[in-house]
Design a protein around this motif. Sequence first.
Motif, mmCIF file in Angstrom:
data_model
loop_
_atom_site.group_PDB
_atom_site.id
_atom_site.type_symbol
_atom_site.label_atom_id
_atom_site.label_comp_id
_atom_site.label_asym_id
_atom_site.label_seq_id
_atom_site.Cartn_x
_atom_site.Cartn_y
_atom_site.Cartn_z
ATOM 1 N N TYR A 1 0.766 -0.986 0.271
ATOM 2 C CA TYR A 1 0.015 0.109 0.316
ATOM 3 C C TYR A 1 0.650 1.261 -0.329
ATOM 4 C CZ TYR A 1 -3.320 -3.681 1.836
ATOM 5 O OH TYR A 1 -4.126 -4.972 2.002
ATOM 6 N N ARG A 2 2.103 1.103 0.725
ATOM 7 C CA ARG A 2 3.155 2.317 0.952
ATOM 8 C C ARG A 2 4.103 1.766 1.180
ATOM 9 N NH1 ARG A 2 -0.242 6.216 3.538
ATOM 10 N NH2 ARG A 2 -2.318 5.748 3.608
ATOM 11 N N PRO B 1 2.298 6.204 -2.884
ATOM 12 C CA PRO B 1 1.556 4.932 -2.654
ATOM 13 C C PRO B 1 2.257 3.743 -2.872
ATOM 14 C CG PRO B 1 0.686 7.305 -3.480
ATOM 15 C CD PRO B 1 2.308 7.275 -3.428
ATOM 16 N N TYR C 1 -2.391 0.182 -3.021
ATOM 17 C CA TYR C 1 -3.282 1.557 -2.257
ATOM 18 C C TYR C 1 -4.111 1.771 -2.239
ATOM 19 C CZ TYR C 1 -4.157 6.282 -0.608
ATOM 20 O OH TYR C 1 -4.788 7.150 0.499
#
Length: 743
Positions: free
Chosen positions: A41-42, A48, A52
């Motif tokens: 996600y990160r 991102p 994400y």
Amino acid sequence: MRLLPIIIFTFLLNFSLNAQTKPWQGKFEPIDNLIAAPNTYRTASGAPGKDYWQQRANYKIKATIDEKTNTLTGEETITYFNNSPDELTYLWLQLEQNVNKKENEDFGSINNEMKDFITTRKMQFLTRTIDFPAGYSIKQIKDANNQNLKIMINNTMMKVKLNEPLKSGEQISFSIAWSYPITDRSMYTLSREGYEYFPEDDNNAYLIAHWFPRMAVYSDTEGWQNQQFQKLGEFALEFGDYDVEITVPADHIIAATGTLENSESVLTKTQLKRLKDAKTSFEKPIMIITKEEADLNKKNKSTNKKTWKFNAKNVRDFAFASSRKFMWDAQAVKLPTNTVMAMSFYPKEGLPVWQEESTRAIKNALEVYSNATFDYPYPVAISVNTSNIGMEFPMISFNGGRPKNGKISEKAKAGMIGTIIHEVGHNWFPMIVSSDERKWMWMDEGLNTFLHQRTLKERYPNYSHVTPKKIVPFMTGDKNILRPIMTTSDNELFNQFGANFYIKPTVGLQMLRNSIIGKDLFDEAFREYANRWKYKHPNPADLFRTLEDATATDLDWFYKGWFFTTDYVDLELSNIKWFKVHEENSNLEGKNTTLNAKIEMSGPHGETTAKDFSNGPEIINMISTPDKDYGQFTSRLDESEMRKQLSGKNIYEITVKNIGGLVMPVIVEWIYSDGSSEIDRIPAQIWRRNEYEIKKTFIKNKEVVKVNLDPNFELADTDMNNNSFPKTDSKSEFDRFKSKKSN
């Protein structure tokens, strides 16, 4: 003797085990244990990730203000999109108006000290002696099938229990009907919204914000946002589209988030013509509602109603202001990719300074912030004048600053302009780069103040600006109560949150830009962060990682000290030794001749500390390198060339001690006997092997008469009196600082 290996082995084993349970955490060790690990996600780069996601909520709202009862009544339909991988059985909404209830869990806790003498207004803040109704009345909540939804309210949060789970990738629509009494802003502290009453003409100016039940954030790092609204920590909100209809007295003028969709229904033909002309007026504002028209509205007080319609795309909130007292001016601002309407709304109490300065300040903010990050994407940017406030919302802000009897001091005027620039700037942080204000106030206030100060410096150079020296008194405060920047918004002491969440992050970014990374590289990295995370929800780790990723610079040492501790900067220039090389070729290995310098004292480890340069240099013999020192290398240095290059040169060894705990670059100013000067900059990495004391050698053609650390006060050094050699007394160094600051 056979026991010795066992003892040594046992010692090494214990040391190893201890090191594993208590890892070394020097100032240059990574901050991986202080921030969340990267994931899909990160990413580890601060961007991102491929997976994400974030939620979205669209709103259709109809609201009415009853001027007689000061009540807002509304109904809304929320369409909520579950973009998460999770199935949701309930939703959380924010009910910020409930913070004004007397029974609120945080009531009276801000700046709540009783004193021998106390004003009636302060007593009202603490006790609400004069009580008033506040908070939401939720009339109904129904799903798309007109079925009631069960709710539970916890202070400023409301849980909506779904009749069926909301699966990943699905959406749900539901409607809410509500009302609440609009509160008098003068009756409670930290009033971000409400009405301002003007006794002179018996009129109100309504500032309507956090006025409708709205979706809390559901994120990959926290799940449902779960921190109550306690006034200091502001908002965490999802992006969406808004269709809003607002019904008010027919002579009211409304300023709002978004585009006015029915201008022909709420403005006169003359006003419509002015608004059209303003869209091509790039040099100066055009009055849309004049003072004469506002005066007529105030006098007549219409009992009829009028509905204003607004549309806003991809915003995380909606706010508006309404009053018959408002004048309105507008000007077009041309940016590289679009044209924005800068607009100001103000009562006669704001004249003449608001008519002269407000829209110009908006224009300046739009231009500088856009250049530093990305072009302002929305159609309007609005500043509304009110009292005792500076508060931001998408496309609109409520800003204090008024003259008295038509006159305003230069200091008050500067404060007003600074407030407008700051609040307009919040459109970038956090209205578009949407950090969680309720958790990390510094991520919006600090980054915004950094660009706010840059705007002042570029467009208002005669106004005072925040510099690293500004944070010194705070950083040398009582360590028992000081807290690091990485403190949750509502947990900071009321009298310190301005320094810790606004000024200290600003100074940190200034130091990164001016003294550590460099302007061009930093600006590119800061722009990268803004563009990566616009319309998304960044966390501190995303900012930290992006600045490193986009500059190829290890900044963990800076983040750790500046953001995670309360250490301060105090570098001491503790000693300087001056040498010249004996120019005769000597083979007296290990021997040298010395001209003794004038000695003041001996250091704790026996080193000598010179008082000044008056006794001349120490003479050292540079002996030939023995063959054994070359090992297996068969080549040799050209020693005669080395002697030639060093002939007549001055060699200075400086010793710098880290008194305050924060490691920083070492900036050295050399002042020569001919009156000239130069500056050497040593990166902070020089402290890697010894965080408490470093030595560095320099070769200079000229003789030095004075050396200063941090001569331009770039590093927030808390004690400038130990930064010079020869030593100076406190008064002379203080005078030097005052002189330099004034220049």
